[in-house]
Write an enzyme that holds these catalytic residues in place. Structure first.
Site, PDB file in Angstrom:
ATOM      1  N   ASN A   1       1.963 -38.609  19.441  1.00  0.00           N
ATOM      2  CA  ASN A   1       2.550 -39.946  19.521  1.00  0.00           C
ATOM      3  C   ASN A   1       3.355 -40.032  20.822  1.00  0.00           C
ATOM      4  OD1 ASN A   1       3.881 -42.351  19.217  1.00  0.00           O
ATOM      5  ND2 ASN A   1       5.028 -41.770  17.376  1.00  0.00           N
ATOM      6  N   TRP A   2       2.784 -40.710  21.783  1.00  0.00           N
ATOM      7  CA  TRP A   2       3.427 -40.758  23.108  1.00  0.00           C
ATOM      8  C   TRP A   2       4.614 -41.722  23.128  1.00  0.00           C
ATOM      9  CZ3 TRP A   2      -1.478 -41.115  26.811  1.00  0.00           C
ATOM     10  CH2 TRP A   2      -2.272 -39.967  26.607  1.00  0.00           C
ATOM     11  N   LYS A   3       4.780 -42.513  22.089  1.00  0.00           N
ATOM     12  CA  LYS A   3       5.870 -43.488  22.009  1.00  0.00           C
ATOM     13  C   LYS A   3       5.890 -44.354  23.282  1.00  0.00           C
ATOM     14  CE  LYS A   3       8.150 -40.455  18.777  1.00  0.00           C
ATOM     15  NZ  LYS A   3       9.360 -39.962  18.161  1.00  0.00           N
TER      16      LYS A   3
ATOM     17  N   SER B   1      10.268 -32.785  15.673  1.00  0.00           N
ATOM     18  CA  SER B   1      10.579 -31.602  16.492  1.00  0.00           C
ATOM     19  C   SER B   1       9.573 -30.472  16.332  1.00  0.00           C
ATOM     20  CB  SER B   1      12.016 -31.121  16.213  1.00  0.00           C
ATOM     21  OG  SER B   1      12.939 -32.113  16.604  1.00  0.00           O
TER      22      SER B   1
ATOM     23  N   GLY C   1       5.798 -35.759  18.761  1.00  0.00           N
ATOM     24  CA  GLY C   1       6.324 -36.705  19.745  1.00  0.00           C
ATOM     25  C   GLY C   1       6.510 -36.015  21.081  1.00  0.00           C
TER      26      GLY C   1
ATOM     27  N   GLU D   1      10.785 -45.041  13.823  1.00  0.00           N
ATOM     28  CA  GLU D   1      11.433 -45.900  14.830  1.00  0.00           C
ATOM     29  C   GLU D   1      11.141 -47.377  14.566  1.00  0.00           C
ATOM     30  OE1 GLU D   1       9.719 -43.509  17.836  1.00  0.00           O
ATOM     31  OE2 GLU D   1      11.060 -41.916  17.141  1.00  0.00           O
TER      32      GLU D   1
ATOM     33  N   GLY E   1      12.972 -35.973  17.320  1.00  0.00           N
ATOM     34  CA  GLY E   1      13.569 -35.977  18.654  1.00  0.00           C
ATOM     35  C   GLY E   1      14.901 -35.264  18.751  1.00  0.00           C
TER      36      GLY E   1
ATOM     37  N   GLU F   1       7.886 -37.476   8.113  1.00  0.00           N
ATOM     38  CA  GLU F   1       8.728 -37.257   9.291  1.00  0.00           C
ATOM     39  C   GLU F   1      10.191 -37.520   8.915  1.00  0.00           C
ATOM     40  OE1 GLU F   1       6.422 -37.826  13.163  1.00  0.00           O
ATOM     41  OE2 GLU F   1       6.773 -39.849  12.434  1.00  0.00           O
TER      42      GLU F   1
ATOM     43  N   HIS G   1       6.229 -46.047  11.191  1.00  0.00           N
ATOM     44  CA  HIS G   1       6.917 -44.965  11.898  1.00  0.00           C
ATOM     45  C   HIS G   1       8.428 -45.162  11.793  1.00  0.00           C
ATOM     46  CE1 HIS G   1       8.522 -42.409  15.048  1.00  0.00           C
ATOM     47  NE2 HIS G   1       7.434 -41.676  14.858  1.00  0.00           N
TER      48      HIS G   1
HETATM   49  P1  13P Z   1       9.399 -35.499  18.044  1.00  0.00           P
HETATM   50  O1  13P Z   1       8.241 -34.527  17.970  1.00  0.00           O
HETATM   51  O2  13P Z   1       9.779 -35.842  19.445  1.00  0.00           O
HETATM   52  O3  13P Z   1      10.538 -35.047  17.194  1.00  0.00           O
HETATM   53  O4  13P Z   1       8.877 -36.887  17.411  1.00  0.00           O
HETATM   54  C1  13P Z   1       8.235 -36.860  16.179  1.00  0.00           C
HETATM   55  C2  13P Z   1       7.638 -38.188  15.923  1.00  0.00           C
HETATM   56  O5  13P Z   1       8.329 -39.164  15.716  1.00  0.00           O
HETATM   57  C3  13P Z   1       6.177 -38.294  15.966  1.00  0.00           C
HETATM   58  O6  13P Z   1       5.755 -39.514  15.485  1.00  0.00           O
END
Ligand code: 13P
Length: 261
Positions: free
Chosen positions: A12-14, A222, A243, A106, A182, A176, A104
């Site tokens: 997930n490149w966000k 993470s 992420g 976020e 993150g 998640e 998700h």
């Molecule tokens: P991180 O791997 O940066 O913690 O993010 C996880 C995530 O939200 C994947 O969708």
């Protein structure tokens, strides 16, 4: 990971990458995944670039005849119409998207999407024949007050309302925990397994034990090259949604290799 389920890793490149870095990343992931398949390894991989780069990455993956699936980070549930700024499942399909995230963390906690809206998205994605990754997970204060399983159960039940059993083969759940996203604080393999087992029990209650056994549940939060293998050893952890570490080809491919059977 249970041998009956094929591991699935998502990047997930966000809201990261640009044209050049996204293309380079997709290209090297496509090559890495091809090598694994040539070596007879079994693993599914998807990347979720920002919306604006989807056509570009789609063309690059097609040109490479890649097995990497193209994913979108979100979608709007209606097919078309006056919804300024939104993107429909049909439009995603039109540019080669095969899998879509819904709910998700976020989107839930920064953009304030609710379970009803997420359910509409899940149903639209599945209705149009795409794969849906429904993301669930508890916040820190919920974990600290022993509500992890209750929160996950509620998000799974509400997210999957009116989903039909024949659509389940296109469903993936991503657990998640919000506090792990993150932050560098990964759930212990035991805690993650416990949450995954509970989610599978909820799926069994909704759709029956056999159907639940076929649904893949990814862990996210993470995940790194260093901790992926231990997480993936757990019987109900069928992959990872990554992420930060998905933005570096070497780190992401190390996670993919840890999952390849
Ligand atoms: P991180 O791997 O940066 O913690 O993010 C996880 C995530 O939200 C994947 O969708």
């Amino acid at each position: 990971m249970h041998p009956q389920r094929t591991a699935i890793i998502g990047g997930n490149w966000k809201m990261n990458t640009d044209r050049a870095s996204g293309l380079a990343l997709a290209g090297s992931i496509a090559r890495g995944v091809q090598e694994l398949h040539n070596a007879g390894k079994r693993v599914e991989v998807a990347v979720f670039p920002p919306f604006v780069y989807l056509p570009l990455i789609s063309e690059a993956l097609c040109a490479a005849s890649s097995r990497v699936m193209l994913g979108a980070q979100d979608v709007y549930h209606a097919e078309r119409g006056a919804f300024t700024g939104e993107i429909s499942v049909l439009q995603l399909q039109d540019v080669g998207v095969g899998t879509v995230l819904a709910g998700h963390s976020e989107r839930r906690h920064v953009i304030h999407e609710g379970d009803d809206q997420i359910n509409l998205k899940v149903r639209a994605i599945l209705h149009h024949g795409l794969r849906c990754v429904l993301c669930v997970g508890e916040k820190l204060e919920q974990r600290e007050t022993d509500q992890t399983n209750t929160v996950n159960e509620r998000q799974v039940r509400l997210g999957l309302r009116d989903v039909r059993p024949d659509e389940l083969d296109r469903l993936v759940i991503a657990y998640e925990p919000v506090w792990a996203i993150g932050t560098g604080k990964v759930a212990s393999p035991e805690d993650a397994q416990d949450a995954h087992r509970h989610i599978r029990a909820v799926l069994a209650d909704l759709f029956g034990k056999d159907a639940a056994a076929g649904v893949r549940i990814q862990y996210g939060g993470s995940v790194t090259a260093a901790n992926a293998a231990e997480l993936l050893k757990q019987p109900d952890i069928d992959g990872a949604l990554v992420g930060g570490a998905s933005l570096k080809e070497a780190d992401f491919m190390a996670i993919v290799r840890a999952a390849a059977q």
